[in-house]
Design a protein around this motif. Sequence first.
Motif, PDB file in Angstrom:
ATOM      1  N   LEU A  95      -3.129   1.966  -4.860  1.00  0.00           N
ATOM      2  CA  LEU A  95      -3.200   1.728  -3.416  1.00  0.00           C
ATOM      3  C   LEU A  95      -4.568   2.133  -2.867  1.00  0.00           C
ATOM      4  O   LEU A  95      -5.172   1.412  -2.063  1.00  0.00           O
ATOM      5  N   LEU A  96      -5.058   3.302  -3.305  1.00  0.00           N
ATOM      6  CA  LEU A  96      -6.370   3.766  -2.854  1.00  0.00           C
ATOM      7  C   LEU A  96      -7.481   2.841  -3.347  1.00  0.00           C
ATOM      8  O   LEU A  96      -8.416   2.531  -2.612  1.00  0.00           O
ATOM      9  N   ARG A  97      -7.355   2.399  -4.596  1.00  0.00           N
ATOM     10  CA  ARG A  97      -8.353   1.475  -5.156  1.00  0.00           C
ATOM     11  C   ARG A  97      -8.402   0.178  -4.359  1.00  0.00           C
ATOM     12  O   ARG A  97      -9.477  -0.303  -3.978  1.00  0.00           O
ATOM     13  N   ASP A  98      -7.219  -0.394  -4.086  1.00  0.00           N
ATOM     14  CA  ASP A  98      -7.175  -1.677  -3.388  1.00  0.00           C
ATOM     15  C   ASP A  98      -7.682  -1.567  -1.953  1.00  0.00           C
ATOM     16  O   ASP A  98      -8.314  -2.491  -1.428  1.00  0.00           O
ATOM     17  N   LYS A  99      -7.430  -0.438  -1.321  1.00  0.00           N
ATOM     18  CA  LYS A  99      -7.793  -0.268   0.092  1.00  0.00           C
ATOM     19  C   LYS A  99      -9.250   0.168   0.285  1.00  0.00           C
ATOM     20  O   LYS A  99      -9.918  -0.272   1.221  1.00  0.00           O
ATOM     21  N   PHE A 100      -9.749   1.019  -0.647  1.00  0.00           N
ATOM     22  CA  PHE A 100     -11.068   1.620  -0.419  1.00  0.00           C
ATOM     23  C   PHE A 100     -12.068   1.413  -1.554  1.00  0.00           C
ATOM     24  O   PHE A 100     -13.231   1.807  -1.428  1.00  0.00           O
ATOM     25  N   GLY A 101     -11.642   0.800  -2.645  1.00  0.00           N
ATOM     26  CA  GLY A 101     -12.522   0.629  -3.796  1.00  0.00           C
ATOM     27  C   GLY A 101     -13.630  -0.382  -3.573  1.00  0.00           C
ATOM     28  O   GLY A 101     -13.684  -1.071  -2.540  1.00  0.00           O
ATOM     29  N   THR A 102     -14.515  -0.473  -4.559  1.00  0.00           N
ATOM     30  CA  THR A 102     -15.631  -1.419  -4.506  1.00  0.00           C
ATOM     31  C   THR A 102     -15.472  -2.473  -5.598  1.00  0.00           C
ATOM     32  O   THR A 102     -14.961  -2.177  -6.687  1.00  0.00           O
ATOM     33  N   PRO A 103     -15.914  -3.714  -5.345  1.00  0.00           N
ATOM     34  CA  PRO A 103     -15.763  -4.789  -6.343  1.00  0.00           C
ATOM     35  C   PRO A 103     -16.677  -4.590  -7.548  1.00  0.00           C
ATOM     36  O   PRO A 103     -17.769  -4.030  -7.435  1.00  0.00           O
ATOM     37  N   TYR A 104     -16.221  -5.052  -8.708  1.00  0.00           N
ATOM     38  CA  TYR A 104     -17.089  -5.124  -9.880  1.00  0.00           C
ATOM     39  C   TYR A 104     -18.109  -6.235  -9.643  1.00  0.00           C
ATOM     40  O   TYR A 104     -17.798  -7.263  -9.037  1.00  0.00           O
ATOM     41  N   GLU A 105     -19.323  -6.033 -10.158  1.00  0.00           N
ATOM     42  CA  GLU A 105     -20.354  -7.065 -10.006  1.00  0.00           C
ATOM     43  C   GLU A 105     -19.982  -8.336 -10.758  1.00  0.00           C
ATOM     44  O   GLU A 105     -20.206  -9.449 -10.268  1.00  0.00           O
ATOM     45  N   ASP A 106     -19.412  -8.154 -11.960  1.00  0.00           N
ATOM     46  CA  ASP A 106     -19.086  -9.322 -12.772  1.00  0.00           C
ATOM     47  C   ASP A 106     -17.666  -9.855 -12.523  1.00  0.00           C
ATOM     48  O   ASP A 106     -17.330 -10.950 -12.953  1.00  0.00           O
ATOM     49  N   TYR A 107     -16.847  -9.071 -11.829  1.00  0.00           N
ATOM     50  CA  TYR A 107     -15.494  -9.525 -11.455  1.00  0.00           C
ATOM     51  C   TYR A 107     -15.257  -9.161  -9.988  1.00  0.00           C
ATOM     52  O   TYR A 107     -14.510  -8.238  -9.672  1.00  0.00           O
ATOM     53  N   PRO A 108     -15.893  -9.867  -9.059  1.00  0.00           N
ATOM     54  CA  PRO A 108     -15.838  -9.493  -7.642  1.00  0.00           C
ATOM     55  C   PRO A 108     -14.444  -9.540  -7.032  1.00  0.00           C
ATOM     56  O   PRO A 108     -14.223  -8.971  -5.959  1.00  0.00           O
ATOM     57  N   GLU A 109     -13.511 -10.198  -7.719  1.00  0.00           N
ATOM     58  CA  GLU A 109     -12.140 -10.245  -7.199  1.00  0.00           C
ATOM     59  C   GLU A 109     -11.366  -8.978  -7.551  1.00  0.00           C
ATOM     60  O   GLU A 109     -10.251  -8.754  -7.039  1.00  0.00           O
ATOM     61  N   LEU A 110     -11.951  -8.148  -8.421  1.00  0.00           N
ATOM     62  CA  LEU A 110     -11.295  -6.907  -8.847  1.00  0.00           C
ATOM     63  C   LEU A 110     -12.048  -5.700  -8.289  1.00  0.00           C
ATOM     64  O   LEU A 110     -13.256  -5.761  -8.050  1.00  0.00           O
ATOM     65  N   LYS A 111     -11.335  -4.592  -8.108  1.00  0.00           N
ATOM     66  CA  LYS A 111     -11.945  -3.394  -7.549  1.00  0.00           C
ATOM     67  C   LYS A 111     -11.803  -2.192  -8.471  1.00  0.00           C
ATOM     68  O   LYS A 111     -10.938  -2.145  -9.342  1.00  0.00           O
ATOM     69  N   ARG A 112     -12.663  -1.210  -8.214  1.00  0.00           N
ATOM     70  CA  ARG A 112     -12.578   0.080  -8.903  1.00  0.00           C
ATOM     71  C   ARG A 112     -12.869   1.188  -7.892  1.00  0.00           C
ATOM     72  O   ARG A 112     -13.521   0.961  -6.854  1.00  0.00           O
ATOM     73  N   LEU A 113     -12.399   2.383  -8.213  1.00  0.00           N
ATOM     74  CA  LEU A 113     -12.635   3.531  -7.340  1.00  0.00           C
ATOM     75  C   LEU A 113     -12.925   4.740  -8.220  1.00  0.00           C
ATOM     76  O   LEU A 113     -12.029   5.272  -8.873  1.00  0.00           O
ATOM     77  N   HIS A 114     -14.190   5.137  -8.256  1.00  0.00           N
ATOM     78  CA  HIS A 114     -14.626   6.305  -9.013  1.00  0.00           C
ATOM     79  C   HIS A 114     -15.319   7.242  -8.029  1.00  0.00           C
ATOM     80  O   HIS A 114     -16.402   6.924  -7.524  1.00  0.00           O
ATOM     81  N   THR A 115     -14.717   8.391  -7.761  1.00  0.00           N
ATOM     82  CA  THR A 115     -15.355   9.327  -6.836  1.00  0.00           C
ATOM     83  C   THR A 115     -14.842  10.737  -7.085  1.00  0.00           C
ATOM     84  O   THR A 115     -13.751  10.930  -7.636  1.00  0.00           O
ATOM     85  N   SER A 116     -15.656  11.719  -6.705  1.00  0.00           N
ATOM     86  CA  SER A 116     -15.297  13.130  -6.836  1.00  0.00           C
ATOM     87  C   SER A 116     -15.277  13.757  -5.458  1.00  0.00           C
ATOM     88  O   SER A 116     -16.117  13.441  -4.614  1.00  0.00           O
ATOM     89  N   MET A 117     -14.332  14.660  -5.239  1.00  0.00           N
ATOM     90  CA  MET A 117     -14.191  15.241  -3.901  1.00  0.00           C
ATOM     91  C   MET A 117     -13.785  16.705  -3.972  1.00  0.00           C
ATOM     92  O   MET A 117     -13.296  17.189  -4.999  1.00  0.00           O
ATOM     93  N   PHE A 118     -13.979  17.402  -2.851  1.00  0.00           N
ATOM     94  CA  PHE A 118     -13.645  18.815  -2.724  1.00  0.00           C
ATOM     95  C   PHE A 118     -12.866  19.032  -1.421  1.00  0.00           C
ATOM     96  O   PHE A 118     -12.776  18.134  -0.585  1.00  0.00           O
ATOM     97  N   ALA A 119     -12.375  20.246  -1.238  1.00  0.00           N
ATOM     98  CA  ALA A 119     -11.633  20.566  -0.026  1.00  0.00           C
ATOM     99  C   ALA A 119     -12.525  21.171   1.055  1.00  0.00           C
ATOM    100  O   ALA A 119     -12.188  21.120   2.242  1.00  0.00           O
ATOM    101  N   ASP A 120     -13.667  21.750   0.656  1.00  0.00           N
ATOM    102  CA  ASP A 120     -14.481  22.464   1.641  1.00  0.00           C
ATOM    103  C   ASP A 120     -15.432  21.559   2.412  1.00  0.00           C
ATOM    104  O   ASP A 120     -15.983  21.964   3.436  1.00  0.00           O
ATOM    105  N   LYS A 121     -15.620  20.316   1.931  1.00  0.00           N
ATOM    106  CA  LYS A 121     -16.504  19.388   2.652  1.00  0.00           C
ATOM    107  C   LYS A 121     -16.226  17.962   2.197  1.00  0.00           C
ATOM    108  O   LYS A 121     -15.813  17.738   1.050  1.00  0.00           O
TER     109      LYS A 121
END
Length: 249
Positions: free
Chosen positions: A82-108
């Motif tokens: 759900l997060l990938r489909d809503k907020f992910g970015t398209p692949y350059e070679d498969y623009p109809e598909l998305k990916r979501l790679h990110t790192s996050m913390f609680a303090d900022k």
Amino acid sequence: MKDKEQIISKFKAVKNLGFVKSHRKNNTGIGKTFEDYVGVVENNADEPDLFGFEIKSHRELAQSYITLFTKTPSFPKGANALLRDKFGTPYEDYPELKRLHTSMFADKPNSYDGRIAFQLINDKKAKCIFIAVFSLKTKELLDCSCGYTYADLEKVLKKKLKNLFYVSAETKTDGNGNELFYFHKAEIFEKPSFEKFLRLIDKGLIMYDIRIGSYHSGKSFGKAHDHGSGFRILEKNLNKLYAVHEKVE
């Protein structure tokens, strides 16, 4: 403490071998090599690796984040997709598909794709850790529907990471470009505290990664390919999570 004696004995047998060739040609080679020598069968089970200990290995002098555990969010079902489909970015070679790679913390909040920010929200009243998504431009909360229950996180921490055997290795390369490891010391960590885990989350000392993509071929084309979303900590902060710390040489 028979289990501890057994795993220490296994470690010392590997140490006595001196430098050994890596069994895999990438960053996971160190873990794969040590586990092969002590007899761990590669798996994704929630159980500890050997004699009641979870085994993790690292290259000496490399202060980096290590994965405590990977686990899909508690809620809702299919949260990562759900997060990938809503907020992910398209692949350059498969623009109809998305990916979501990110790192996050609680303090900022972080910054993702120049348009949104992810941040962990530790809600003590709800006893949940939420994955919050904000607009970078307006700071508006866009989504906070996905996350983990305390119960699920504590269960993993107390079951899989109850006892941790952390191995250090010197490394070098032979004349053929193969990486060699000398597993020469280890540390034992016991009795993790979930309260400490939450405090480390709040202080920004535990990082959460989302690593989800899409299959590019076959019958799973377009379906979510979860590479292991999980919680990670710097090696130097491991002792802040456990009550017992013992060195093995």
